[in-house]
Design a protein around this motif. Structure first.
Motif, PDB file in Angstrom:
ATOM      1  N   VAL A  71       1.262  -1.187   0.179  1.00  0.00           N
ATOM      2  CA  VAL A  71       0.016   0.016   0.078  1.00  0.00           C
ATOM      3  C   VAL A  71       0.802   1.893   0.291  1.00  0.00           C
ATOM      4  O   VAL A  71       0.630   2.130  -0.728  1.00  0.00           O
ATOM      5  N   TYR A  72       1.851   0.926   1.044  1.00  0.00           N
ATOM      6  CA  TYR A  72       2.655   2.204   0.759  1.00  0.00           C
ATOM      7  C   TYR A  72       3.510   2.310  -0.527  1.00  0.00           C
ATOM      8  O   TYR A  72       3.780   2.896  -1.404  1.00  0.00           O
ATOM      9  N   ASP A  73       4.096   1.740  -1.311  1.00  0.00           N
ATOM     10  CA  ASP A  73       4.470   1.884  -2.040  1.00  0.00           C
ATOM     11  C   ASP A  73       3.818   1.930  -3.363  1.00  0.00           C
ATOM     12  O   ASP A  73       4.365   2.677  -4.319  1.00  0.00           O
ATOM     13  N   ARG A  74       2.575   1.775  -3.788  1.00  0.00           N
ATOM     14  CA  ARG A  74       2.162   2.125  -4.444  1.00  0.00           C
ATOM     15  C   ARG A  74       1.682   2.989  -3.898  1.00  0.00           C
ATOM     16  O   ARG A  74       0.831   4.071  -4.893  1.00  0.00           O
ATOM     17  N   GLY A  75       1.011   3.827  -3.079  1.00  0.00           N
ATOM     18  CA  GLY A  75       1.628   5.619  -3.024  1.00  0.00           C
ATOM     19  C   GLY A  75       2.166   6.595  -3.124  1.00  0.00           C
ATOM     20  O   GLY A  75       1.944   7.075  -3.155  1.00  0.00           O
ATOM     21  N   GLY A  76       3.643   5.721  -2.975  1.00  0.00           N
ATOM     22  CA  GLY A  76       4.698   6.451  -3.366  1.00  0.00           C
ATOM     23  C   GLY A  76       5.462   7.107  -1.756  1.00  0.00           C
ATOM     24  O   GLY A  76       6.243   7.902  -2.061  1.00  0.00           O
ATOM     25  N   TRP A  77       4.529   6.261  -1.085  1.00  0.00           N
ATOM     26  CA  TRP A  77       5.967   7.032   0.103  1.00  0.00           C
ATOM     27  C   TRP A  77       6.262   5.722   0.847  1.00  0.00           C
ATOM     28  O   TRP A  77       5.982   4.717   0.776  1.00  0.00           O
ATOM     29  N   GLU A  78       7.046   6.490   2.051  1.00  0.00           N
ATOM     30  CA  GLU A  78       8.106   5.518   3.786  1.00  0.00           C
ATOM     31  C   GLU A  78       7.837   5.783   3.988  1.00  0.00           C
ATOM     32  O   GLU A  78       7.426   7.109   4.216  1.00  0.00           O
ATOM     33  N   ARG A  79       6.969   4.773   5.379  1.00  0.00           N
ATOM     34  CA  ARG A  79       7.324   5.378   6.564  1.00  0.00           C
ATOM     35  C   ARG A  79       8.483   5.549   7.483  1.00  0.00           C
ATOM     36  O   ARG A  79       9.016   4.944   8.414  1.00  0.00           O
ATOM     37  N   MET A  80       8.948   6.257   7.056  1.00  0.00           N
ATOM     38  CA  MET A  80      10.036   7.355   7.691  1.00  0.00           C
ATOM     39  C   MET A  80      10.091   8.160   8.985  1.00  0.00           C
ATOM     40  O   MET A  80       8.913   8.614   9.150  1.00  0.00           O
ATOM     41  N   THR A  81      11.216   8.223   9.657  1.00  0.00           N
ATOM     42  CA  THR A  81      10.529   9.066  10.946  1.00  0.00           C
ATOM     43  C   THR A  81      11.738  10.166  10.524  1.00  0.00           C
ATOM     44  O   THR A  81      12.918   9.559  12.036  1.00  0.00           O
ATOM     45  N   PRO A  82      11.863  11.179  10.478  1.00  0.00           N
ATOM     46  CA  PRO A  82      13.007  11.974  10.581  1.00  0.00           C
ATOM     47  C   PRO A  82      13.692  12.557  11.510  1.00  0.00           C
ATOM     48  O   PRO A  82      14.492  12.518  12.031  1.00  0.00           O
ATOM     49  N   LEU A  83      12.293  12.832  13.059  1.00  0.00           N
ATOM     50  CA  LEU A  83      12.855  13.276  14.107  1.00  0.00           C
ATOM     51  C   LEU A  83      13.101  12.281  15.270  1.00  0.00           C
ATOM     52  O   LEU A  83      13.225  12.036  16.205  1.00  0.00           O
ATOM     53  N   GLY A  84      12.757  10.714  15.154  1.00  0.00           N
ATOM     54  CA  GLY A  84      13.576   9.623  15.439  1.00  0.00           C
ATOM     55  C   GLY A  84      14.469   9.228  14.706  1.00  0.00           C
ATOM     56  O   GLY A  84      14.776   7.862  14.839  1.00  0.00           O
ATOM     57  N   THR A  85      15.352  10.060  13.993  1.00  0.00           N
ATOM     58  CA  THR A  85      17.156   8.979  13.343  1.00  0.00           C
ATOM     59  C   THR A  85      17.939   9.227  14.175  1.00  0.00           C
ATOM     60  O   THR A  85      17.781   9.645  15.656  1.00  0.00           O
ATOM     61  N   ASN A  86      19.355   8.721  13.940  1.00  0.00           N
ATOM     62  CA  ASN A  86      19.858   8.296  14.704  1.00  0.00           C
ATOM     63  C   ASN A  86      20.805   9.503  14.175  1.00  0.00           C
ATOM     64  O   ASN A  86      21.299  10.134  13.226  1.00  0.00           O
ATOM     65  N   PRO A  87      22.016   9.561  15.872  1.00  0.00           N
ATOM     66  CA  PRO A  87      23.168  10.929  15.677  1.00  0.00           C
ATOM     67  C   PRO A  87      24.064  10.192  14.244  1.00  0.00           C
ATOM     68  O   PRO A  87      24.426   9.465  14.121  1.00  0.00           O
ATOM     69  N   PRO A  88      24.618  11.506  13.563  1.00  0.00           N
ATOM     70  CA  PRO A  88      24.406  12.546  13.741  1.00  0.00           C
ATOM     71  C   PRO A  88      23.560  13.192  13.071  1.00  0.00           C
ATOM     72  O   PRO A  88      23.029  14.302  13.889  1.00  0.00           O
ATOM     73  N   ILE A  89      22.400  12.162  12.160  1.00  0.00           N
ATOM     74  CA  ILE A  89      21.278  13.192  11.586  1.00  0.00           C
ATOM     75  C   ILE A  89      20.657  13.647  12.027  1.00  0.00           C
ATOM     76  O   ILE A  89      19.576  14.728  11.573  1.00  0.00           O
ATOM     77  N   HIS A  90      19.544  12.864  13.417  1.00  0.00           N
ATOM     78  CA  HIS A  90      18.840  13.188  14.021  1.00  0.00           C
ATOM     79  C   HIS A  90      18.414  14.957  14.405  1.00  0.00           C
ATOM     80  O   HIS A  90      17.966  15.112  13.924  1.00  0.00           O
ATOM     81  N   ARG A  91      19.715  15.087  14.919  1.00  0.00           N
ATOM     82  CA  ARG A  91      19.909  16.630  15.242  1.00  0.00           C
ATOM     83  C   ARG A  91      19.786  18.046  14.380  1.00  0.00           C
ATOM     84  O   ARG A  91      19.053  18.619  14.512  1.00  0.00           O
ATOM     85  N   HIS A  92      20.314  17.722  12.898  1.00  0.00           N
ATOM     86  CA  HIS A  92      19.623  18.198  12.412  1.00  0.00           C
ATOM     87  C   HIS A  92      18.126  18.518  11.899  1.00  0.00           C
ATOM     88  O   HIS A  92      17.901  19.526  11.489  1.00  0.00           O
ATOM     89  N   TYR A  93      17.732  17.535  11.645  1.00  0.00           N
ATOM     90  CA  TYR A  93      16.319  17.578  11.671  1.00  0.00           C
ATOM     91  C   TYR A  93      15.188  18.770  12.798  1.00  0.00           C
ATOM     92  O   TYR A  93      14.090  19.592  12.698  1.00  0.00           O
ATOM     93  N   ARG A  94      16.137  17.845  14.096  1.00  0.00           N
ATOM     94  CA  ARG A  94      15.883  18.765  15.162  1.00  0.00           C
ATOM     95  C   ARG A  94      15.860  20.358  15.697  1.00  0.00           C
ATOM     96  O   ARG A  94      15.004  20.937  16.189  1.00  0.00           O
ATOM     97  N   ASN A  95      16.688  20.720  14.610  1.00  0.00           N
ATOM     98  CA  ASN A  95      16.963  21.796  14.903  1.00  0.00           C
ATOM     99  C   ASN A  95      15.909  23.012  13.958  1.00  0.00           C
ATOM    100  O   ASN A  95      15.902  23.595  14.259  1.00  0.00           O
ATOM    101  N   LEU A  96      15.462  22.539  13.469  1.00  0.00           N
ATOM    102  CA  LEU A  96      14.357  22.042  12.639  1.00  0.00           C
ATOM    103  C   LEU A  96      13.565  22.533  13.052  1.00  0.00           C
ATOM    104  O   LEU A  96      12.611  24.035  12.984  1.00  0.00           O
ATOM    105  N   VAL A  97      12.930  22.125  14.670  1.00  0.00           N
ATOM    106  CA  VAL A  97      11.565  22.337  14.879  1.00  0.00           C
ATOM    107  C   VAL A  97      11.285  21.948  16.434  1.00  0.00           C
ATOM    108  O   VAL A  97      10.478  23.252  16.884  1.00  0.00           O
ATOM    109  N   ASP A  98      12.885  22.206  17.449  1.00  0.00           N
ATOM    110  CA  ASP A  98      13.094  22.890  18.797  1.00  0.00           C
ATOM    111  C   ASP A  98      12.256  24.053  18.550  1.00  0.00           C
ATOM    112  O   ASP A  98      11.850  24.907  20.235  1.00  0.00           O
ATOM    113  N   PRO A  99      13.479  25.114  17.904  1.00  0.00           N
ATOM    114  CA  PRO A  99      12.941  26.097  18.206  1.00  0.00           C
ATOM    115  C   PRO A  99      10.914  27.001  18.100  1.00  0.00           C
ATOM    116  O   PRO A  99      11.204  27.793  18.532  1.00  0.00           O
ATOM    117  N   LEU A 100      10.231  25.787  17.470  1.00  0.00           N
ATOM    118  CA  LEU A 100       9.474  26.220  17.461  1.00  0.00           C
ATOM    119  C   LEU A 100       8.677  25.433  18.477  1.00  0.00           C
ATOM    120  O   LEU A 100       7.194  25.949  18.297  1.00  0.00           O
TER     121      LEU A 100
END
Length: 409
Positions: A71-100
């Protein structure tokens, strides 16, 4: 006390705490029979996992069926979780939302939170009765996060339905057809968000989705629609369901403890302390999963690579090795903010301060406007929805002294 450990049994989930006590004292690293899944129950052991992210990275906690994945493949979407990634990538995503969602960024949303709560209480304050969850706690968080994201309030019924589908795998194991249905609902949600993102790119406002359309990852590239969608998905679900559960538990605990409502009414500065105790005592998220990337040992138990560990935050929040008299409400508890209701460390919940704000404002305004708050006689059994990962009362009927109806004729 003999405890038959069965984490999927409804009576266990209704009253987790005897099982939690048994696990902490006798089986702090409990292997779920027939699986490679281990439940970690003591505070210090969970902290060990949180501090060793290379050994215990975040990862998919739910095994999706092939049909659901299609179902996800047909829709063209992936169940990724940017805010749940591992370091060091995680911090780059959190820097986008934490100040808000913290400090001054959060303060800008406070007037809308107050207005929403005030208006909603006005819809029932003349009645002298309210079912607190369906008429209040289930409504406020959705209104607030929808406003913050920049989505239309008229879309809330659809958004709530998608949210309920999203959390269903965390409530109970799904049958294959249910797994496919959840995937279909999530794809609908993602398609909706993709359209909203396109609108914000063309006509931005001052809300979170527009902010994300202008943001860059690590200052190097714009975010993809897939990244924005799954960040928004994370924020909407996290800003909705768990806050509802916590608001219900807060009112339940406040009214069941003799004299506590009057103490809070007379000293509003203690409301934030009470909110922390509610989160510790009745954590809306009982625990979350980590994968095991390399052989490890916790509390003398060997955990092989490829296993999963379930960090039982709610169990740790009543660990008497850390919290004195852990089953009691203590507004003077010196370490209450060390609870794990939002996890701790880099992966703590990005909406933690938002839910604290909503809970505190809700209690403050309710104490002002609903005099004589009390449980409705004979209408509550104080039972919970059977769930493995989350914790929520089914319903909560309250009486109070009605006031003249201020609603327009």
């Amino acid at each position: 006390m003999t405890v038959d450990v069965d984490l999927q049994r409804a009576d266990t989930q209704e009253d987790w705490y005897p099982t939690y006590q048994h696990l902490r004292d006798h089986e702090p690293v409990y292997r779920i029979p027939g699986t490679d899944d281990y439940v970690i129950s003591r505070y210090d052991d969970i902290m060990h996992v949180l501090r060793h992210q290379r050994t215990f990275p975040t990862g998919a906690s739910k095994r999706r069926s092939p049909a659901a994945q299609q179902v996800y493949d047909r829709g063209g979407w992936e169940r990724m979780t940017p805010l749940g990634t591992n370091p060091p990538i995680h911090r780059h995503y959190r820097n986008l939302v934490d100040p808000l969602l913290t400090g001054d960024g959060l303060a800008r949303w406070r007037p809308f939170v107050e207005q929403s709560i005030d208006e909603l209480i006005g819809t029932f304050e003349a009645d002298g009765h309210v079912e607190w969850i369906s008429q209040f706690a289930a409504i406020v968080p959705g209104r607030v996060i929808t406003h913050m994201l920049g989505l239309p309030q008229d879309d809330l019924p659809r958004l709530r339905a998608w949210s309920a589908a999203w959390v269903l795998p965390f409530i109970r194991p799904l049958q294959p057809d249910e797994d496919v249905w959840v995937a279909e609902q999530v794809v609908e949600f993602y398609d909706y968000l993709a359209a909203a993102i396109a609108e914000k790119r063309a006509d931005p406002d001052d809300r979170i989705i527009s902010h994300l359309t202008r943001a860059t990852f690590a200052g190097e590239r714009p975010l993809t629609d897939q990244e924005i969608i799954t960040i928004v998905d994370h924020l909407f679900i996290g800003g909705n369901e768990t806050t509802t559960f916590a608001m219900a538990s807060g009112m339940w605990i406040m009214l069941r403890e003799p004299g506590l409502a009057e103490r809070l009414r007379s000293d509003r500065h203690r409301i934030p302390d009470f909110v922390e105790e509610v989160l510790r005592l009745e954590s809306p998220t009982q625990g979350l999963w980590r994968t095991v990337a390399e052989d490890a040992e916790i509390a003398g138990v060997r955990i092989p690579a490829g296993s999963s560990v379930h960090l039982r935050y709610a169990c740790a929040n009543r660990d008497d090795r850390v919290f004195t008299c852990p089953a009691e409400v203590d507004l003077d508890r010196p370490n209450t903010r060390r609870h794990m209701a939002f996890s701790l460390g880099e992966h703590h919940c990005p909406g933690a301060d938002l839910t604290r704000l909503e809970q505190a404002v809700a209690l403050d305004i309710a104490l002002d406007r609903l005099a004589g708050l009390r449980f409705s006689p004979g209408r509550n059994d104080f039972t919970h929805v059977p769930m493995y990962t989350m914790r929520s009362l089914r319903e909560l009927h309250l009486d109070f002294d009605p006031v003249p109806d201020r609603r327009p004729a």
